[in-house]
Enzyme design. Structure first.
Site, mmCIF file in Angstrom:
data_model
loop_
_atom_site.group_PDB
_atom_site.id
_atom_site.type_symbol
_atom_site.label_atom_id
_atom_site.label_comp_id
_atom_site.label_asym_id
_atom_site.label_seq_id
_atom_site.Cartn_x
_atom_site.Cartn_y
_atom_site.Cartn_z
ATOM 1 N N LYS A 22 0.993 -1.273 0.077
ATOM 2 C CA LYS A 22 -0.024 -0.058 0.121
ATOM 3 C C LYS A 22 0.760 1.240 0.034
ATOM 4 C CE LYS A 22 -1.907 1.299 4.136
ATOM 5 N NZ LYS A 22 -1.610 2.853 4.407
ATOM 6 N N ASN A 23 1.723 1.230 0.934
ATOM 7 C CA ASN A 23 2.762 2.510 1.070
ATOM 8 C C ASN A 23 3.632 2.709 -0.077
ATOM 9 O OD1 ASN A 23 1.226 3.040 3.130
ATOM 10 N ND2 ASN A 23 3.034 2.592 4.577
ATOM 11 N N CYS A 124 -4.799 13.078 13.379
ATOM 12 C CA CYS A 124 -4.400 11.678 13.308
ATOM 13 C C CYS A 124 -4.230 11.040 14.753
ATOM 14 C CB CYS A 124 -3.195 11.625 12.295
ATOM 15 S SG CYS A 124 -2.566 10.139 12.428
ATOM 16 N N ARG A 129 1.811 14.255 13.989
ATOM 17 C CA ARG A 129 2.144 14.176 12.334
ATOM 18 C C ARG A 129 2.155 15.399 11.515
ATOM 19 N NH1 ARG A 129 -0.108 8.459 10.129
ATOM 20 N NH2 ARG A 129 1.863 8.636 9.145
ATOM 21 N N ASP A 314 5.340 0.255 12.134
ATOM 22 C CA ASP A 314 3.949 -0.187 11.430
ATOM 23 C C ASP A 314 3.838 -1.800 11.933
ATOM 24 O OD1 ASP A 314 3.269 2.277 10.477
ATOM 25 O OD2 ASP A 314 3.501 1.650 8.474
ATOM 26 N N ARG A 406 -8.655 -0.353 4.904
ATOM 27 C CA ARG A 406 -7.775 0.395 4.440
ATOM 28 C C ARG A 406 -6.369 -0.181 3.958
ATOM 29 N NH1 ARG A 406 -6.382 5.577 7.796
ATOM 30 N NH2 ARG A 406 -4.841 5.486 6.227
#
Ligand code: UD1
Length: 426
Positions: A22-23, A124, A129, A314, A406
Site C-alpha cells: 500500500k505505502n 491523526c 504528524r 507499523d 484501508r
C-alpha cells in the site's frame, strides 16, 4: 458498520499470498502527476486507501483505467494513470482528511504545474504528524510555500531549482515529496538524511523508469539531476513488508506454520532477527518466507521502533499482541510516533498485561488471552486485535473494520484459508 468475528485458538497452517505494498502504491500513483504520458502499475492492492487517492488524482485531471479482472478479489490489480493535463491544483479537505498520504500530491503538482493547494491532513490518531519537513524541502527547491486557511499553498511559477535538502529527522513522506519534485527541478538536488524504506526505493525505481536521474537509491543520500520532462512507464509494486510481517506474527501467535508467498527477507531483516530471538523460525523459500514457531510459547524480547532497516513502527502493535502471550516480559519502545499505544487498553480487555510509561510499554506475557468485543482507532492497532483474537480462547468481535479495509486486502479470506475461524458480519 462491518465487524469481524473470530473464534480463537486455531493454529494457522498453509500459505498466504502477500499483496502489493500500500505505502509504495500510493506514492507511485502520485508520481503519475509528473508526466503527460501513461503510467501502468501492476500488483496494486485492492484497498480503500487506493480508491481514496484515485479520487484525489481524478480531480487533478488524472484519467484512471483499471484493468484487473473484476470480481474474485483482484479488481484494480493493474491501473493505468494518465495526467495528460493538470486540470486542478487544489486537493480539498474532504478528500485529504480521509488519508494523510494525499499530501504526496504536493511535490508533483508544484513541479509540473507550478502551483498546488493541498489541505492540511488534520488530526491523526497516532500523533500530531506535522508536514513542516515537506514544506521546508519544497521551499529549499525555490517554491513559495505558506499556510493559509488550513491549506498549504505552494508556488513556483518559473519552475523549481535543485538544492541541498538536509532533513533533521528521517521522514518517509517528506523524502518522497521532495524526491518527486526534484525530478523536474533545474539542476542537482541532494537529499541528506533521506528515508530509505523499501517503499521510497520502489518510488525511486519507478521514477527512474519514467526517465528521472536518481543516484543513491537505498541509501540515506539521494542525488537527483533534474530533467525537463518525464515519460510513461510500466512498474510492478513491491510486496507489502508490513502485511508480510503481520501474518508472520499471526503464524507465531497461533503456534502455526505458514508460507508467505512473495515476502522478501531483505525488507524484513530486523523483524526476522527479533522473531528469531523470540523463538520463531523464519526461513527463505523459493516463493517467499516460511514462518513457524518452534516451542510451546514465544519468549519475551525487547524491541525499539526505528527508521528502516530498524524494526518498523507499523509492526509495533502486532508485536505487542505476540508479546502479550510470551514467556517472560518484553519492553517495547516507540520512537517514531508519540501516542501510538492506543491498542493497549483493548489488548488489556483480552487479558494482556501492559504498562505504558511515556514512549515505552512493559508487556508481561500471559499464559493465554480470552476473547472479547474490542475496537481500535487505527489500521495497525486494529490488526493487532485480530492477532490477539486468533490466539484467544473463545469468541472475539473486532469493531470498526473499515480501518482494516484501508490496509489489508482479503484479510478474512487469507486467514480462513490457513484454518482460522474468521467471519465478517455486515
Ligand atoms: C509513513 C507511512 C507510515 C509509517 C511511517 C513511518 C505511508 C503512507 N505511511 O508515514 O505507515 O508509519 O512512514 O515509517 O507511507 N515528521 C515531522 N515533520 C514532517 C513529517 C514527519 O516532524 O513534516 C515526523 C512525524 O511526526 C514522525 C516522523 O517524522 O514522528 C516520521 O514520520 P514520516 O516518516 O514522515 O511518516 P509518514 O511518511 O507520514
Amino acid at each position: 458498520m462491518d465487524k469481524i468475528k473470530i473464534h480463537g485458538g486455531r493454529r494457522l497452517e498453509g500459505e498466504i499470498p502477500i499483496s502489493g505494498a500500500k505505502n509504495a502504491a500510493l506514492k507511485v500513483m502520485a508520481a503519475s502527476l509528473l508526466t503527460a504520458d501513461t503510467l501502468r502499475l501492476s500488483n496494486l492492492p485492492h484497498l480503500v486507501d487506493i480508491t481514496t487517492l484515485a479520487n484525489v488524482l481524478a480531480q487533478h485531471g488524472v484519467q484512471i483505467r483499471m484493468n484487473g479482472a473484476v470480481g474474485g478479489g483482484h479488481a484494480g490489480r493493474v491501473l493505468e494513470l494518465t495526467a495528460a493535463e493538470i486540470t486542478g491544483t487544489r486537493a480539498p479537505y474532504d478528500l485529504v482528511r480521509k488519508m494523510r498520504a494525499s499530501v504526496l500530491v504536493l511535490g508533483p503538482l508544484v513541479a509540473r504545474a507550478g502551483h498546488a493547494e493541498v489541505s492540511l491532513p488534520g488530526g491523526c490518531a497516532i500523533g500530531t504528524r506535522p508536514v513542516d519537513l515537506h514544506m521546508k524541502g519544497l521551499r529549499a527547491l525555490g517554491a513559495d510555500v505558506e499556510l493559509r486557511e488550513g491549506y498549504i499553498h505552494a508556488d513556483a511559477p518559473n519552475g523549481l531549482r535543485g538544492a541541498e535538502v538536509v532533513f533533521p529527522v528521517v521522514s518517509v513522506g517528506a523524502t518522497e515529496n521532495v524526491l518527486m519534485a526534484a525530478t523536474l527541478a533545474e539542476g542537482e538536488t541532494r537529499i541528506v538524511n533521506a528515508a530509505h524504506e523499501p517503499e521510497v526505493g520502489d518510488l525511486a525505481q519507478c521514477l527512474i523508469s519514467m526517465g528521472a536521474k536518481i543516484e543513491g537509491v537505498g541509501t540515506d543520500t539521494l542525488t537527483i539531476q533534474g530533467v525537463p520532462r518525464l515519460g510513461g512507464a510500466e512498474h510492478t509494486i513491491i510486496a507489502d513488508r508490513i502485511e508480510a510481517g503481520t501474518y508472520a506474527m499471526a503464524a507465531a501467535i497461533t503456534g502455526g506454520d505458514v508460507e508467505l508467498i512473495g515476502a522478501r527477507a531483505e525488507h524484513l531483516s530486523s523483524v526476522i532477527e527479533v522473531l528469531g530471538r523470540a523463538g520463531v523460525t523464519v526461513s527463505e523459500t523459493e516463493r517467499g518466507l516460511r514462518v513457524a514457531r518452534a516451542g510451546d510459547r514465544v519468549q519475551g524480547v525487547d524491541v525499539m521502533t526505528e527508521p528502516f532497516p530498524g524494526f518498523p513502527t507499523d509492526l509495533q502493535a502486532q508485536f505487542m499482541a505476540l508479546m502479550s502471550v510470551a514467556e517472560g516480559a518484553s519492553m517495547i519502545t516507540e520512537t517514531i510516533f508519540e501516542n501510538r499505544f492506543m491498542h493497549v487498553p483493548e489488548l488489556s480487555r483480552m487479558g494482556a498485561d501492559v504498562n505504558v510509561h511515556g514512549a515505552s510499554a512493559m508487556v508481561r506475557g500471559q499464559a493465554g488471552l480470552t476473547g472479547a468485543e474490542v475496537m481500535a482507532t487505527d489500521l495497525r492497532a486494529s490488526v493487532s486485535l485480530v492477532l490477539a483474537a486468533l490466539a484467544a480462547e473463545g469468541e472475539s468481535i473486532v469493531n470498526r473494520v473499515y480501518h482494516l479495509d484501508r490496509g489489508y486486502e482479503d484479510l478474512e479470506a487469507k486467514l480462513s484459508a490457513c484454518g482460522a475461524r474468521v467471519e465478517r458480519i455486515k
